[in-house]
Design an enzyme around this catalytic site. Sequence first.
Site, PDB file in Angstrom:
ATOM      1  N   TYR A 162       0.837  -1.208   0.000  1.00  0.00           N
ATOM      2  CA  TYR A 162       0.000   0.000   0.000  1.00  0.00           C
ATOM      3  C   TYR A 162       0.877   1.266   0.000  1.00  0.00           C
ATOM      4  CZ  TYR A 162      -3.663   3.163   1.864  1.00  0.00           C
ATOM      5  OH  TYR A 162      -4.555   4.185   2.085  1.00  0.00           O
ATOM      6  N   LYS A 166       0.886   4.023  -2.889  1.00  0.00           N
ATOM      7  CA  LYS A 166       0.399   5.355  -2.511  1.00  0.00           C
ATOM      8  C   LYS A 166       1.449   6.431  -2.812  1.00  0.00           C
ATOM      9  CE  LYS A 166      -3.771   5.378  -1.023  1.00  0.00           C
ATOM     10  NZ  LYS A 166      -4.793   5.804  -2.018  1.00  0.00           N
TER      11      LYS A 166
END
Length: 734
Positions: A162, A166
């Site tokens: 993640y 991101k």
Amino acid sequence: MALSFAGRVVLVTGAGGGLGKAYALAFAERGASVIVNDLGGDIKGGGKSSAAADKVVEEIKAKGGKAVANYDSVEDGEKLIQTALESFGRIDVVVNNAGILRDRSFARTSDTDWDLIHRVHLRGSFLVTRAAWNHMKNQKFGRIIMTTSAAGIYGNFGQANYSAAKLGLLGLANTLAIEGAKYNVHCNTIAPTAGSRLTETVMPPDLLENLKPEYVTPLVLWLCHEDCHDNGSLFEVGAGWVGKLRWERAKGAIVRHKSRPMTPEDVRDQWDKICDFTNADKIATIGESVQSLVNVLSEVESGGAVEANPTSSMSSASGVNYLSAVGHKLAPSQFTYNHTQCILYALGVGMSTKDPDSLRFLYENHPEFSCLPTFGVIVSQDALMGGGLVSVPGLNMDLTQVLHGEQYLELLKPLPTSGTLTIHTTVADVLDKGSGAVILLDVNAYSGDELICFNQFSVFVVGAGGFGGKRSSDKAKPLVDPPKRAPDAVMIDSTTRDQAALYRLSGDWNPLHIDPSFAAMGGFKQPILHGLCSFGFAARHVLKQYADNDPTRFKAIKVRFVKPVLPGQSLQTEMWKEGNRIHLQCKVKETDAVVLSGAYVDLHPAKDEALENLPKTGGLQSELVFTEIGRRIKDMGAELVKKVNAVFGWEITKDGQNAAQWTIDLKSGSGSVHKGPYSGKADVTFTVSDEDFMEVVQGKLNPQKAFFSGKLKIRGNIMLGQKLEVILKDHAKL
Ligand code: NAI
């Protein structure tokens, strides 16, 4: 005024719940037509349902808003934009918000965990944005939001997949901001914190309650509004707080030496400096980042600063002590030249044998062979080229970050066509402009004891401001705006593809002007022309247009460097004549970009100009006196300026009527006499009849008596009247 989105079409991805839903409702409430996209899956990216998007659309419609649902995955980016175009005919705003989580400790992260996260967050945002991009570009408006996360910015246990995706979004946004800027397509990134199903498993309920999505929404709306001009920025937002983030870079240290290989030990030995964030730079663009590397290369190459001071000025952590810098004199240097350098310089600034007038600057056996006046910068620039500033005490700033801001040159004598000049350089002042520091360097060039020319280099040191110094200086030679009318004359000249290659032979060897890879590192698509080369072109244009190419008419020039010129582009010099001052502005003809501004050239009046201007009949006797004063000032003006330091205005009357106006300026430069209305301010103004003026000049009438008897009226600083005698007695002998 309230920010309206009437007429705007907004796509919010993942708008079936959480933050996306809050954005969709808020945009609709302010008049936007909203595409509510949501796949309706579970938190890990599984499943699919239209219910989530439909509910939000219903809620918007129930409040009187406009919305349609779209149930595609962001991985089908085209389809989302298709819905916008089919339903509302355009797309103005894309909020990339859809997201899922597949948290695992790094060791347990599977290929699927990695790929799925990247497909939804990074690839999804890419595909949706790419589908909207050309529509936004063509309509010259677009606002894009990328959603990153604190987990990406700072890292977070169990979120390797993640965090990577991101922060990838931030990189994507940074480049889109650059590519979209000129089309008014802006892209900003937010790192929100809010209570949602993504966070309910990781945050306590009472905290979640206070982290409402509605506290993030206002930032997103503002960033997406046409009035907001931020582009390429990153914000953290949550709980009702918003803050912008930026990069910080330590001053660092140059650890490479020209004479030996760079070693790990060099790095180890400079480690504290490399990691010291005191006075850190806030680098905002890749150009700034690379420029400093370019500067390092030339600093290492030149050997000077690094060899003399291995840590270099870059690693200095202390502030600027401008008080010890101001007034500092650099070691004097000498500049020896002959006709070769004069001719090479003339060719460098575009002189050509095509113009027969130019031969006097290009052929050493020409009966009037002369040196171009602006060669005065070449004789004086050595002090700077050699890195002389590094030796100045108190300038603890990164002197690799220097831009040439402004230039003033004044000739007190025509430049000899050969000889040796001694150069004296003084730090006249150091100014604090906030974003940077300005160093004013006064450079006097002498031939023996005789002052030949004066230069003021104004250099801007990026990032060195904020040391608590003053913003302006009375020592600075000011810029002057041109009159607000169409130019009186325009001259256009094309530079050649090799202009910079030729100009650099006059002594400015910076590779930025010749080496494509160096220029590319500085963010330029090709090597750029030297600012002082354009300066030479502009001065040449004025000399040709208003002084018959007579170098003895040249007095002074001031310019501000605004933008670079590429070799091969054409320079357009626009000129306005105001007495002996020629205001000028220089543009690149092809792009209309202003490259030199606030500029002017001061000329000496033509030898016969004053006499020719005498009225043919009923001429005033005083005319001859002023003309003579003008001649004398030409010879010894600099000395008089020192002695007198004032501007005298004269109103000469004849038969009770105002007959002439004169100004004797013994304050600026090397003095001048000017006929007609004066644009500056006189310190003292005398009103006297032509006859009484002559009586005073010839010593027949005492000025004091003239004053008391009312024959001589004085306005302004009456004490300056005493200095009058110096001028009239010694310099008006007929
Ligand atoms: P959420 O789970 O409430 O909303 C995400 C929405 O995206 C869901 O409705 C989901 O159905 C939808 N979605 C998932 N995959 C999709 C796909 N392939 N195509 C279309 N829609 C899809 O989560 P939340 O908290 O509102 O998050 C919104 C964004 O903010 C996410 O990108 C998230 O990573 C980010 N974020 C949220 C934080 C928070 O504190 N809530 C913290 C940092 C980032």
